[in-house]
Design a protein around this motif. Sequence first.
Motif, mmCIF file in Angstrom:
data_model
loop_
_atom_site.group_PDB
_atom_site.id
_atom_site.type_symbol
_atom_site.label_atom_id
_atom_site.label_comp_id
_atom_site.label_asym_id
_atom_site.label_seq_id
_atom_site.Cartn_x
_atom_site.Cartn_y
_atom_site.Cartn_z
ATOM 1 N N GLN A 86 -53.411 -70.074 8.631
ATOM 2 C CA GLN A 86 -52.818 -71.003 7.663
ATOM 3 C C GLN A 86 -52.607 -72.379 8.294
ATOM 4 O OE1 GLN A 86 -49.485 -69.488 5.294
ATOM 5 N NE2 GLN A 86 -50.050 -67.430 5.919
ATOM 6 N N GLY A 140 -55.226 -80.900 1.772
ATOM 7 C CA GLY A 140 -54.981 -79.595 2.374
ATOM 8 C C GLY A 140 -56.185 -78.689 2.256
ATOM 9 N N GLN A 144 -58.495 -77.134 5.331
ATOM 10 C CA GLN A 144 -58.764 -75.707 5.499
ATOM 11 C C GLN A 144 -60.267 -75.436 5.576
ATOM 12 O OE1 GLN A 144 -57.638 -73.266 6.859
ATOM 13 N NE2 GLN A 144 -56.323 -72.142 5.449
ATOM 14 N N GLU A 163 -54.610 -65.409 5.335
ATOM 15 C CA GLU A 163 -54.111 -66.173 4.189
ATOM 16 C C GLU A 163 -54.763 -67.565 4.122
ATOM 17 O OE1 GLU A 163 -52.212 -65.081 1.872
ATOM 18 O OE2 GLU A 163 -51.152 -63.352 2.669
ATOM 19 N N ALA A 166 -53.560 -69.868 1.183
ATOM 20 C CA ALA A 166 -52.135 -70.070 0.932
ATOM 21 C C ALA A 166 -51.829 -71.554 0.759
ATOM 22 C CB ALA A 166 -51.310 -69.493 2.082
ATOM 23 N N ASN A 167 -51.007 -71.874 -0.209
ATOM 24 C CA ASN A 167 -50.543 -73.255 -0.484
ATOM 25 C C ASN A 167 -51.653 -74.175 -0.987
ATOM 26 O OD1 ASN A 167 -47.927 -72.540 0.516
ATOM 27 N ND2 ASN A 167 -48.690 -72.848 2.591
ATOM 28 N N ASP A 169 -54.268 -75.309 -4.218
ATOM 29 C CA ASP A 169 -54.414 -75.152 -5.665
ATOM 30 C C ASP A 169 -55.638 -74.283 -5.950
ATOM 31 O OD1 ASP A 169 -56.801 -76.779 -5.615
ATOM 32 O OD2 ASP A 169 -55.563 -78.583 -5.754
#
Length: 233
Positions: A86, A140, A144, A163, A166-167, A169
Amino acid sequence: MIVFDRVSKQYERSSTALREVSLTIGSGELVFLAGPSGAGKSTLLKMIAAIERPSAGMLSVNGQDIGKLKRSGLPYLRRKLGLIFQQQRLLPDRSLLANVMLPLIVTGASRADAEKRARAALDKVGLLDKADALPLALSGGEQQRGAISRAIVNRPQVILADEPTANLDRDNANKVLAALRSFHSAGVTCLISTHDEQFLNGPERVVYLAHGRVVDGWRDDGDGNGGKSEPRA
């Protein structure tokens, strides 16, 4: 490729992260790990990378016994793994391209070869146009996907993603998952932990964990404790 044989991991007397897990992951499989927070998903992935070692049982990765692996053997194991967490940990003072080149430079590749392969990796995740950008200038989701390109630039046999959406959209989460599925389609073994049930409704294998054990099925009841659901393959 990966075999857990009654593997347990205990940190303290009152803290057991995994309990007698037996699990086999075949070469080229894509497997989702599901379960509530604290179920043991992250610990399981870290053990495959020998970041954690078994307290009991045997874990074999590509024929290597992780419990007996010497410190000198860790770099050779991890060169075959792509690790995605993450926290992307992209170096903020280097361009995205430089970040992706770094694993190749560390292992002795020439700068020309490292740049060529890094640009190809960025192209695979749709970020070639962002090669010269600093990480903090990226969204973000872009960060990633940049972390994914760094993870696969060494052409790993196995991708471990903890994950990875995670976080993010929905649009960026779908792009991240599409990138991982594209590597799987090229023959890379992928293990992806996720809370996102949308990703658990496809044809891929799902392994459910609860309280450190492999269970028949799990769903998030909204109370953070998890619950049983209909079994999945």
